[in-house]
Motif scaffolding. Structure first.
Motif, PDB file in Angstrom:
ATOM      1  N   SER A  60       0.842  -1.195   0.000  1.00  0.00           N
ATOM      2  CA  SER A  60       0.000   0.000   0.000  1.00  0.00           C
ATOM      3  C   SER A  60       0.874   1.241   0.000  1.00  0.00           C
ATOM      4  O   SER A  60       2.085   1.164   0.202  1.00  0.00           O
ATOM      5  CB  SER A  60      -0.929  -0.001   1.221  1.00  0.00           C
ATOM      6  OG  SER A  60      -0.166  -0.019   2.412  1.00  0.00           O
ATOM      7  N   VAL A  88     -10.710  -1.574  -8.688  1.00  0.00           N
ATOM      8  CA  VAL A  88      -9.418  -1.114  -9.189  1.00  0.00           C
ATOM      9  C   VAL A  88      -9.654  -0.151 -10.349  1.00  0.00           C
ATOM     10  O   VAL A  88     -10.558  -0.336 -11.158  1.00  0.00           O
ATOM     11  CB  VAL A  88      -8.505  -2.299  -9.596  1.00  0.00           C
ATOM     12  CG1 VAL A  88      -9.024  -3.027 -10.816  1.00  0.00           C
ATOM     13  CG2 VAL A  88      -7.077  -1.847  -9.800  1.00  0.00           C
ATOM     14  N   LEU A 140      -1.427   5.714 -11.056  1.00  0.00           N
ATOM     15  CA  LEU A 140      -1.693   4.926  -9.859  1.00  0.00           C
ATOM     16  C   LEU A 140      -2.658   3.802 -10.194  1.00  0.00           C
ATOM     17  O   LEU A 140      -3.625   4.015 -10.934  1.00  0.00           O
ATOM     18  CB  LEU A 140      -2.322   5.791  -8.756  1.00  0.00           C
ATOM     19  CG  LEU A 140      -1.479   6.932  -8.215  1.00  0.00           C
ATOM     20  CD1 LEU A 140      -2.294   7.754  -7.213  1.00  0.00           C
ATOM     21  CD2 LEU A 140      -0.206   6.420  -7.577  1.00  0.00           C
ATOM     22  N   ALA A 142      -5.243   2.107  -8.263  1.00  0.00           N
ATOM     23  CA  ALA A 142      -5.882   2.477  -7.002  1.00  0.00           C
ATOM     24  C   ALA A 142      -7.232   1.800  -6.834  1.00  0.00           C
ATOM     25  O   ALA A 142      -7.855   1.368  -7.801  1.00  0.00           O
ATOM     26  CB  ALA A 142      -6.073   3.998  -6.953  1.00  0.00           C
ATOM     27  N   CYS A 143      -7.687   1.736  -5.593  1.00  0.00           N
ATOM     28  CA  CYS A 143      -9.046   1.304  -5.316  1.00  0.00           C
ATOM     29  C   CYS A 143      -9.956   2.510  -5.516  1.00  0.00           C
ATOM     30  O   CYS A 143      -9.658   3.611  -5.043  1.00  0.00           O
ATOM     31  CB  CYS A 143      -9.168   0.774  -3.891  1.00  0.00           C
ATOM     32  SG  CYS A 143     -10.846   0.164  -3.526  1.00  0.00           S
ATOM     33  N   ALA A 149      -8.260   4.860  -1.730  1.00  0.00           N
ATOM     34  CA  ALA A 149      -6.982   5.340  -2.276  1.00  0.00           C
ATOM     35  C   ALA A 149      -6.368   6.378  -1.343  1.00  0.00           C
ATOM     36  O   ALA A 149      -5.157   6.361  -1.099  1.00  0.00           O
ATOM     37  CB  ALA A 149      -7.172   5.909  -3.674  1.00  0.00           C
ATOM     38  N   GLN A 153      -4.542   2.718  -0.454  1.00  0.00           N
ATOM     39  CA  GLN A 153      -4.757   1.523  -1.268  1.00  0.00           C
ATOM     40  C   GLN A 153      -4.447   1.843  -2.728  1.00  0.00           C
ATOM     41  O   GLN A 153      -5.326   2.046  -3.556  1.00  0.00           O
ATOM     42  CB  GLN A 153      -6.166   0.964  -1.120  1.00  0.00           C
ATOM     43  CG  GLN A 153      -6.289  -0.416  -1.733  1.00  0.00           C
ATOM     44  CD  GLN A 153      -7.619  -1.080  -1.460  1.00  0.00           C
ATOM     45  OE1 GLN A 153      -8.543  -0.484  -0.921  1.00  0.00           O
ATOM     46  NE2 GLN A 153      -7.719  -2.334  -1.846  1.00  0.00           N
ATOM     47  N   TYR A 154      -3.149   1.896  -3.024  1.00  0.00           N
ATOM     48  CA  TYR A 154      -2.694   2.118  -4.390  1.00  0.00           C
ATOM     49  C   TYR A 154      -1.256   1.638  -4.558  1.00  0.00           C
ATOM     50  O   TYR A 154      -0.496   1.543  -3.598  1.00  0.00           O
ATOM     51  CB  TYR A 154      -2.802   3.596  -4.799  1.00  0.00           C
ATOM     52  CG  TYR A 154      -1.905   4.528  -4.025  1.00  0.00           C
ATOM     53  CD1 TYR A 154      -0.604   4.782  -4.450  1.00  0.00           C
ATOM     54  CD2 TYR A 154      -2.359   5.162  -2.878  1.00  0.00           C
ATOM     55  CE1 TYR A 154       0.220   5.637  -3.741  1.00  0.00           C
ATOM     56  CE2 TYR A 154      -1.539   6.017  -2.169  1.00  0.00           C
ATOM     57  CZ  TYR A 154      -0.248   6.254  -2.600  1.00  0.00           C
ATOM     58  OH  TYR A 154       0.575   7.089  -1.887  1.00  0.00           O
ATOM     59  N   LYS A 156       1.983   2.233  -7.646  1.00  0.00           N
ATOM     60  CA  LYS A 156       2.337   3.120  -8.752  1.00  0.00           C
ATOM     61  C   LYS A 156       2.491   2.326 -10.037  1.00  0.00           C
ATOM     62  O   LYS A 156       2.863   1.163 -10.014  1.00  0.00           O
ATOM     63  CB  LYS A 156       3.633   3.862  -8.449  1.00  0.00           C
ATOM     64  CG  LYS A 156       3.416   5.006  -7.459  1.00  0.00           C
ATOM     65  CD  LYS A 156       4.615   5.901  -7.369  1.00  0.00           C
ATOM     66  CE  LYS A 156       4.886   6.539  -8.694  1.00  0.00           C
ATOM     67  NZ  LYS A 156       6.172   7.206  -8.811  1.00  0.00           N
ATOM     68  N   HIS A 175       2.725   9.044  -0.943  1.00  0.00           N
ATOM     69  CA  HIS A 175       1.453   9.506  -1.491  1.00  0.00           C
ATOM     70  C   HIS A 175       1.701  10.715  -2.371  1.00  0.00           C
ATOM     71  O   HIS A 175       2.461  11.590  -2.008  1.00  0.00           O
ATOM     72  CB  HIS A 175       0.532   9.855  -0.317  1.00  0.00           C
ATOM     73  CG  HIS A 175      -0.750  10.495  -0.717  1.00  0.00           C
ATOM     74  ND1 HIS A 175      -1.724   9.822  -1.408  1.00  0.00           N
ATOM     75  CD2 HIS A 175      -1.213  11.745  -0.527  1.00  0.00           C
ATOM     76  CE1 HIS A 175      -2.744  10.624  -1.612  1.00  0.00           C
ATOM     77  NE2 HIS A 175      -2.455  11.784  -1.098  1.00  0.00           N
TER      78      HIS A 175
END
Length: 176
Positions: A60, A88, A140, A142-143, A149, A153-154, A156, A175
């Motif tokens: 994460s 996603v 990203l 990401a969720c 996110a 929750q991501y 790269k 982040h």
């Protein structure tokens, strides 16, 4: 020919905490077909309890960057192993992250799972999120469930010209 790397721990579900970000855990979930210029990556939401379950494959907050050659096809094999709903979406690497990503925010056509803002539960069938990495840049994975996110929750994604094959850069990234 598919190049597959399988780590016994990944197959047996060893907790991601046993595999630091610099380990081969993420590489073990990647396979590629060089002739067709396709990379397939297993993206498992809520794989373990790390980051309160807001993780992809136990990672994460930018722990690891998927490196993809410009023009390749990317297949994200997405499934939810967590207790909360997840989804996603591939987003442009921006700051700040959108609090509530929408399907229209996807960086590439097709780079979003079904029910992106509601997510899917643990019992939902796996989904393939397929897109063409048609623009070089930073993105990203990401969720899309609101707040996920933003909570880290991501992963790269870096699409780069000049790469010969896909790989993972294990260095953690903060982040955006």
């Amino acid at each position: 020919m598919w190049r597959r790397t399988l780590l016994l721990g990944a197959l047996l579900g060893t907790p991601a905490a046993a595999h630091p970000a610099g380990s081969d855990l993420l590489r073990d979930l990647l396979r590629q077909d060089l002739p067709s210029r396709t990379v397939t990556v297993q993206v498992v939401a809520g794989r373990d309890g790390s980051n309160a379950g807001l993780n992809f494959t136990g990672s994460s907050g930018g722990q690891g960057t998927l490196l993809v050659p410009l023009g390749w096809t990317v297949d994200l094999q997405f499934r939810n192993a967590g207790t909360a709903p997840h989804s996603v979406i591939v987003l442009p690497f921006t700051s700040p992250l959108p609090a509530q990503p929408r399907a229209a925010d996807a960086a590439f056509p097709g780079a979003v799972s079904r029910n992106v803002t509601r997510g899917v539960g643990r019992d939902a069938a796996a989904q393939t999120v397929r897109f063409q990495a048609s623009r070089a840049g930073e993105y990203l994975i990401a969720c899309g469930v609101p707040g996920h996110a933003l909570s880290g929750q991501y992963l790269k994604l870096s699409v780069r010209a000049g790469l010969k094959e896909a790989d993972w850069d294990p260095a953690p990234h903060a982040h955006p």
